[in-house]
Design a protein around this motif. Structure first.
Motif, PDB file in Angstrom:
ATOM      1  N   TYR A 286      45.000  14.653 -33.437  1.00  0.00           N
ATOM      2  CA  TYR A 286      44.078  15.269 -33.075  1.00  0.00           C
ATOM      3  C   TYR A 286      43.178  14.923 -31.395  1.00  0.00           C
ATOM      4  CZ  TYR A 286      39.452  16.951 -34.840  1.00  0.00           C
ATOM      5  OH  TYR A 286      37.874  18.273 -34.679  1.00  0.00           O
ATOM      6  N   VAL A 287      43.050  16.037 -30.949  1.00  0.00           N
ATOM      7  CA  VAL A 287      42.916  15.853 -29.440  1.00  0.00           C
ATOM      8  C   VAL A 287      41.720  16.580 -29.481  1.00  0.00           C
ATOM      9  CG1 VAL A 287      43.341  15.767 -27.323  1.00  0.00           C
ATOM     10  CG2 VAL A 287      45.369  15.301 -28.658  1.00  0.00           C
ATOM     11  N   PHE A 288      40.312  16.123 -28.568  1.00  0.00           N
ATOM     12  CA  PHE A 288      39.182  16.792 -28.980  1.00  0.00           C
ATOM     13  C   PHE A 288      38.338  15.942 -27.325  1.00  0.00           C
ATOM     14  CE2 PHE A 288      39.218  13.691 -31.624  1.00  0.00           C
ATOM     15  CZ  PHE A 288      37.818  12.542 -31.221  1.00  0.00           C
ATOM     16  N   GLY A 289      37.458  17.063 -26.612  1.00  0.00           N
ATOM     17  CA  GLY A 289      36.321  16.919 -26.321  1.00  0.00           C
ATOM     18  C   GLY A 289      37.160  16.809 -24.759  1.00  0.00           C
ATOM     19  N   GLY A 290      35.914  15.306 -24.051  1.00  0.00           N
ATOM     20  CA  GLY A 290      36.433  15.755 -22.668  1.00  0.00           C
ATOM     21  C   GLY A 290      35.941  16.717 -21.181  1.00  0.00           C
ATOM     22  N   TYR A 291      35.719  16.505 -19.842  1.00  0.00           N
ATOM     23  CA  TYR A 291      35.478  17.316 -19.036  1.00  0.00           C
ATOM     24  C   TYR A 291      36.405  18.095 -18.222  1.00  0.00           C
ATOM     25  CZ  TYR A 291      31.102  13.796 -19.721  1.00  0.00           C
ATOM     26  OH  TYR A 291      31.188  13.093 -19.820  1.00  0.00           O
ATOM     27  N   ASP A 292      36.176  19.607 -17.575  1.00  0.00           N
ATOM     28  CA  ASP A 292      36.865  20.171 -17.150  1.00  0.00           C
ATOM     29  C   ASP A 292      36.717  20.360 -15.382  1.00  0.00           C
ATOM     30  OD1 ASP A 292      34.308  20.762 -15.588  1.00  0.00           O
ATOM     31  OD2 ASP A 292      34.322  22.820 -17.647  1.00  0.00           O
ATOM     32  N   ASN A 293      37.338  20.475 -14.436  1.00  0.00           N
ATOM     33  CA  ASN A 293      37.223  20.782 -13.042  1.00  0.00           C
ATOM     34  C   ASN A 293      36.029  20.409 -12.315  1.00  0.00           C
ATOM     35  OD1 ASN A 293      40.073  19.966 -13.161  1.00  0.00           O
ATOM     36  ND2 ASN A 293      40.497  22.817 -12.871  1.00  0.00           N
ATOM     37  N   ASP A 294      35.071  21.049 -13.539  1.00  0.00           N
ATOM     38  CA  ASP A 294      33.698  21.003 -12.543  1.00  0.00           C
ATOM     39  C   ASP A 294      32.311  19.532 -13.020  1.00  0.00           C
ATOM     40  OD1 ASP A 294      33.912  23.103 -10.479  1.00  0.00           O
ATOM     41  OD2 ASP A 294      34.134  24.109 -12.702  1.00  0.00           O
ATOM     42  N   ASP A 295      33.921  19.563 -13.654  1.00  0.00           N
ATOM     43  CA  ASP A 295      32.544  17.952 -14.583  1.00  0.00           C
ATOM     44  C   ASP A 295      31.636  17.851 -15.511  1.00  0.00           C
ATOM     45  OD1 ASP A 295      33.795  16.088 -13.420  1.00  0.00           O
ATOM     46  OD2 ASP A 295      31.932  15.223 -11.399  1.00  0.00           O
ATOM     47  N   LYS A 296      32.169  19.684 -15.781  1.00  0.00           N
ATOM     48  CA  LYS A 296      31.080  19.761 -17.354  1.00  0.00           C
ATOM     49  C   LYS A 296      31.492  19.395 -18.836  1.00  0.00           C
ATOM     50  CE  LYS A 296      28.384  22.518 -14.813  1.00  0.00           C
ATOM     51  NZ  LYS A 296      26.989  22.261 -14.993  1.00  0.00           N
ATOM     52  N   GLY A 297      30.967  19.270 -19.654  1.00  0.00           N
ATOM     53  CA  GLY A 297      31.481  18.302 -20.803  1.00  0.00           C
ATOM     54  C   GLY A 297      32.275  19.660 -21.553  1.00  0.00           C
ATOM     55  N   VAL A 298      33.575  19.598 -22.447  1.00  0.00           N
ATOM     56  CA  VAL A 298      33.793  20.788 -23.601  1.00  0.00           C
ATOM     57  C   VAL A 298      34.195  20.111 -25.153  1.00  0.00           C
ATOM     58  CG1 VAL A 298      35.193  21.437 -20.979  1.00  0.00           C
ATOM     59  CG2 VAL A 298      36.086  20.034 -22.691  1.00  0.00           C
ATOM     60  N   SER A 299      34.061  21.198 -26.199  1.00  0.00           N
ATOM     61  CA  SER A 299      34.010  20.485 -26.995  1.00  0.00           C
ATOM     62  C   SER A 299      35.184  21.037 -27.861  1.00  0.00           C
ATOM     63  CB  SER A 299      32.803  21.717 -28.331  1.00  0.00           C
ATOM     64  OG  SER A 299      33.096  22.792 -27.899  1.00  0.00           O
ATOM     65  N   PHE A 300      36.144  21.392 -26.974  1.00  0.00           N
ATOM     66  CA  PHE A 300      37.666  22.156 -27.417  1.00  0.00           C
ATOM     67  C   PHE A 300      38.624  20.797 -27.548  1.00  0.00           C
ATOM     68  CE2 PHE A 300      42.008  22.640 -25.967  1.00  0.00           C
ATOM     69  CZ  PHE A 300      42.362  24.005 -26.515  1.00  0.00           C
ATOM     70  N   SER A 301      38.951  21.176 -28.924  1.00  0.00           N
ATOM     71  CA  SER A 301      39.764  20.327 -29.238  1.00  0.00           C
ATOM     72  C   SER A 301      41.441  21.247 -30.018  1.00  0.00           C
ATOM     73  CB  SER A 301      39.007  20.365 -30.896  1.00  0.00           C
ATOM     74  OG  SER A 301      39.447  21.175 -32.185  1.00  0.00           O
ATOM     75  N   PHE A 302      42.613  20.047 -30.159  1.00  0.00           N
ATOM     76  CA  PHE A 302      43.417  21.004 -31.286  1.00  0.00           C
ATOM     77  C   PHE A 302      44.568  19.829 -31.589  1.00  0.00           C
ATOM     78  CE2 PHE A 302      44.350  19.483 -26.386  1.00  0.00           C
ATOM     79  CZ  PHE A 302      45.719  18.747 -26.238  1.00  0.00           C
ATOM     80  N   LEU A 303      45.962  20.430 -32.546  1.00  0.00           N
ATOM     81  CA  LEU A 303      46.297  18.939 -32.776  1.00  0.00           C
ATOM     82  C   LEU A 303      47.895  19.398 -32.006  1.00  0.00           C
ATOM     83  CD1 LEU A 303      45.566  19.464 -37.253  1.00  0.00           C
ATOM     84  CD2 LEU A 303      45.070  17.293 -35.007  1.00  0.00           C
ATOM     85  N   LEU A 304      48.483  18.335 -32.474  1.00  0.00           N
ATOM     86  CA  LEU A 304      49.685  17.996 -32.212  1.00  0.00           C
ATOM     87  C   LEU A 304      50.499  17.647 -32.902  1.00  0.00           C
ATOM     88  CD1 LEU A 304      51.977  18.287 -29.215  1.00  0.00           C
ATOM     89  CD2 LEU A 304      51.422  15.943 -28.946  1.00  0.00           C
TER      90      LEU A 304
END
Length: 599
Positions: free
Chosen positions: A510-528
C-alpha cells in the motif's frame, strides 16, 4: 500575581464546567483555552470537522511557541548573515564550486570518449589480424606467380643478350600469355573467395561529428535559481526539499525519467476488459461499505517487545516525541543529541531507535556520518559510521539489519549508495548500489526479503516515476515495470516524494501520500500487487483524509491496523516542526486519532 499564575488560575468560560484552564488548542482555526472537561468535547469537534487538533498543556504550548519564535529569529539571522554573503558577496566560491563540478563532468566525458576510441582501435586491429591470417594461407599461390615472373624475366634477358637466340625464340613463341594469366587469376579469385577476406576501412560521419556540439549543450546546462526559491533552501520550516545539493548545473548523471516538458513515462498497460468489475470505485472510498479483500491487513504485528510506539525527532533540538500505542498517550523525551535537519530515524521491532544522516553545515554542505542508537531508558550510543554520509535518505528494517539508502551525499551529489547496519556483527556493510538515485523515496520490506523503493525526487527537484526492488539475499537491484489496466491508468497520477508504503498482506504493498513537484501535499494512493508479475491497482480507492506527506514515513502494523505520523501544514505550505497527526487505517478507511498528552 505573575502573568503565568494568572494564566494557570484562569477559569473556564463555560460556567457549567467550573474548572481551571489547563490546556490550549493551537490549531490555527481554534486558538482556544480548554479545561479538562472541554478536551473530549473539543476532540469530537475536530473529528466531525475532519481537521487535526493541536491540544497541548499550557506549559507545552508556551514552550513550543517560544521555540518557534526562536527558530524564526535564528533563521532570519542566518539569512542575513550567511545566506546573502554566500550567494551574493562571494562569487569566487560559486564559480570555483560550479566550475569544479563541470570539470568533473568533462573528465567523465573524456574518459567515455577515450574508452570508445580504444574499443574501436582494438576492433580495427582484430580485423586486420584476421585478414593477415587468411592471407598467409594463400601465400603459396603468390610464391608460384613470383617464380613464373622471375623465369619470364630471364627469358626476356636471354632474347636480348644470347649469341644464339633461336632456342629462346622457340620458347617465347610457344608461350600462351592469355592462358597463363587466366590460370593464375582463377586460382587467386577462388582462394580469396574461399578465405572471405574483408576489405577494411574506417568511416567517419562528419555530419554527426559536427552535431556533437549540440549534444554537449544538452548535457551541461547553466540555470538561474530564483532568489525566493533559494531562500527556502535554508528555512527550518521549509516543506520537505533538502537543498544541500545545488540544482544550477545538471550533471552527466542526470536521469531522463521525468521531464516536465516531455511528460512522464508510463507503465505498461494491460488490455481493458468490458466485464471489468467496478467494485471499490466509490465516490467516498474511505467510507465505502463494500469489503475489499485487497486492503485486508494480515501481516503480523511489527513489535516483538513491550514497547509499541511511533516517534519523531524535532530538527536541531534535543527533543523526541513518542506516541505510545498501548497507553494512547504522547510523551516527550529529552535526548543527548541535537539532531540535524533532513535526518532519518527508524524504530526496530525491539523498540530501539536508529538515527542517521542529516545536514550539519550549510556552508560546507557537510553531512552527519555517525549512526546512533537510542533506547527508551535514555541511552544514546554511537554504533557505526556511514561510508557515504547523506541527508534526505530512507531507512528500512529487514531481518536483523537497518538499511540506509539514497539521499544527498556530500559534495552536492545524489547517492546511489545502499549500506546496512548488521545487528549480528554490529558493523556497517556496503551493499550493491541502486539503479536510480532518489531523494526521500518511500521504501518498505516485502516478505522479509525484498526492499521496494518508490518514487522520490531527482537532482532537479522533479518527482521520479520509478519503482526498484533490492534482493537482500542476492544483493541485487531490479527495475520494476508494473502492468496497469487502462481503467486504472486513467486515475493514476505519478510517484511522489516523502510518501509512505507498507506490505499489508501476502500480495499487496500500500503506497500513499507525499508531495508533488510544487511541494503541495497529496492524498493519492494505490496498491502494488506482487505475484508472478507486478500490477498497479486499486488506484486512489483508499486515499488519505488529508493531502500531506511524511517526514517520518515508517508505518507500524499493530492489531491488524496501520499507524503512521503525517506532517501537519501550517501558515501556508509550512510544516509544524513540533507536532504530527496520528493516522490509523483499519482496512476500510483512514481515521485520525487524538491521544492525550502526558505532561
Amino acid at each position: 500575581m505573575s502573568a503565568a499564575q494568572t494564566l494557570y488560575n484562569a477559569q473556564c468560560s463555560n460556567n457549567d464546567h467550573k474548572a481551571q484552564i489547563t490546556n490550549y488548542c493551537a490549531c490555527i482555526d481554534c486558538l482556544r483555552p480548554l479545561c479538562p472537561e472541554c478536551i473530549q468535547e473539543h476532540y469530537q469537534f475536530h473529528v466531525q470537522a475532519k481537521t487535526p487538533a493541536a491540544i497541548q498543556s499550557i506549559l507545552n504550548t508556551r514552550t513550543n511557541c517560544e521555540r518557534k519564535i526562536g527558530k524564526a529569529v535564528e533563521q532570519l539571522k542566518k539569512e542575513y548573515e550567511q545566506y546573502d554573503i554566500q550567494y551574493f558577496f562571494n562569487p569566487d566560491e560559486i564559480l570555483n564550486q560550479e566550475i569544479s563540478r563541470m570539470n568533473e563532468a568533462k573528465q567523465q566525458m573524456i574518459e567515455i570518449i577515450h574508452l570508445f576510441f580504444k574499443q574501436i582501435e582494438n576492433l580495427l586491429e582484430t580485423k586486420v589480424k584476421e585478414n593477415l591470417l587468411k592471407v598467409k594461407n594463400i601465400g603459396g599461390i603468390f610464391q608460384r606467380i613470383q617464380t613464373v615472373i622471375e623465369q619470364l624475366e630471364i627469358l626476356r634477358n636471354n632474347l636480348l643478350t644470347s649469341p644464339d637466340p633461336f632456342s629462346h625464340f622457340h620458347k617465347a613463341c610457344r608461350l600462351d600469355v592469355k592462358s597463363l594469366l587466366d590460370r593464375y587469376k582463377s586460382d587467386l579469385k577462388k582462394s580469396i573467395k574461399s578465405k572471405e577476406l574483408d576489405p577494411i576501412n574506417v568511416h567517419i560521419d562528419e555530419h554527426k561529428l559536427f552535431n556533437l556540439k549540440n549534444e554537449l549543450s544538452k548535457i551541461i546546462i547553466i540555470q538561474t535559481t530564483d532568489h525566493e526559491e533559494a531562500g527556502d533552501n535554508v528555512s527550518v520550516l521549509s516543506k520537505n526539499k533538502d537543498q544541500s545539493i545545488n540544482y544550477s548545473v545538471q550533471g552527466v548523471y542526470a536521469q531522463q525519467t521525468n521531464n516536465p516538458q516531455g511528460g512522464p513515462p508510463h507503465f505498461q498497460q494491460k488490455p481493458s476488459k468490458q466485464q471489468m468489475s467496478s467494485l471499490g470505485d466509490n465516490d467516498e472510498p474511505q467510507y465505502g461499505a463494500i469489503s475489499n479483500q485487497d486492503f485486508q491487513i494480515s501481516r503480523p504485528n511489527y513489535f516483538v517487545g513491550q514497547h509499541k510506539f511511533l516517534h519523531f525527532i524535532i530538527n536541531k533540538a534535543n527533543v523526541m516525541k513518542i506516541c505510545n500505542l498501548e497507553t494512547k498517550q504522547w510523551m516527550t523525551f529529552e535526548i543527548d543529541y541535537e539532531v540535524p535537519e533532513f535526518h532519518r530515524s527508524i524504530v526496530a521491532p525491539n523498540g530501539d531507535i536508529y538515527i542517521t544522516g542529516g545536514l550539519i553545515d550549510y556552508k560546507d554542505n557537510r553531512k552527519e556520518p555517525i549512526v546512533r542508537r537510542y533506547t527508551l531508558d535514555g541511552k544514546m550510543q554511537q554504533i557505526g559510521q556511514l561510508s557515504n554520509p547523506r541527508s534526505s535518505h530512507s531507512m528500512v528494517y529487514c531481518n536483523q539489519a537497518i538499511y540506509i539508502l539514497c539521499g544527498y551525499q556530500e559534495h552536492r551529489k545524489m547517492s546511489y549508495s545502499l549500506e546496512k547496519y548488521n545487528f549480528h556483527t554490529q558493523k556497517m556493510e556496503l551493499c550493491a548500489p541502486c539503479k536510480t538515485p532518489a531523494n526521500s523515496p518511500a521504501c518498505c520490506v516485502f516478505n522479509d526479503r525484498y526492499i521496494y523503493k518508490f518514487g522520490g525526487y531527482d537532482q532537479n527537484g522533479w518527482n521520479l516515476l520509478i519503482i526498484e526492488r533490492y534482493d537482500t539475499h542476492e544483493n541485487k537491484w531490479q527495475h520494476i515495470d508494473p502492468e496497469i489496466s487502462q481503467q486504472e491508468s486513467s486515475k493514476f497520477q505519478t510517484m511522489y516524494q516523502c510518501s509512505s508504503c507498507v506490505q499489508i498482506n501476502k500480495n499487496n504493498i500500500y503506497v500513499f501520500g507525499g508531495y508533488d513537484n510544487d511541494d503541495k501535499g497529496v492524498s493519492f494512493s494505490f496498491l502494488l500487487k506482487i505475484d508472478d508479475k507486478h500490477t498497479i491497482h486499486q488506484v486512489n480507492n483508499k486515499p488519505l483524509l488529508y493531502p500531506e506527506g511524511f517526514w517520518n514515513n515508517q508505518v507500524i502494523i499493530h492489531d491488524h491496523k496501520l499507524f503512521v505520523l503525517q506532517n501537519i501544514e501550517v501558515d501556508g505550505n509550512q510544516i509544524d516542526e513540533f507536532n504530527r497527526s496520528l493516522l490509523c487505517f483499519d482496512g476500510q478507511g483512514w481515521n485520525e486519532l487524538q491521544y492525550q498528552i502526558s505532561n
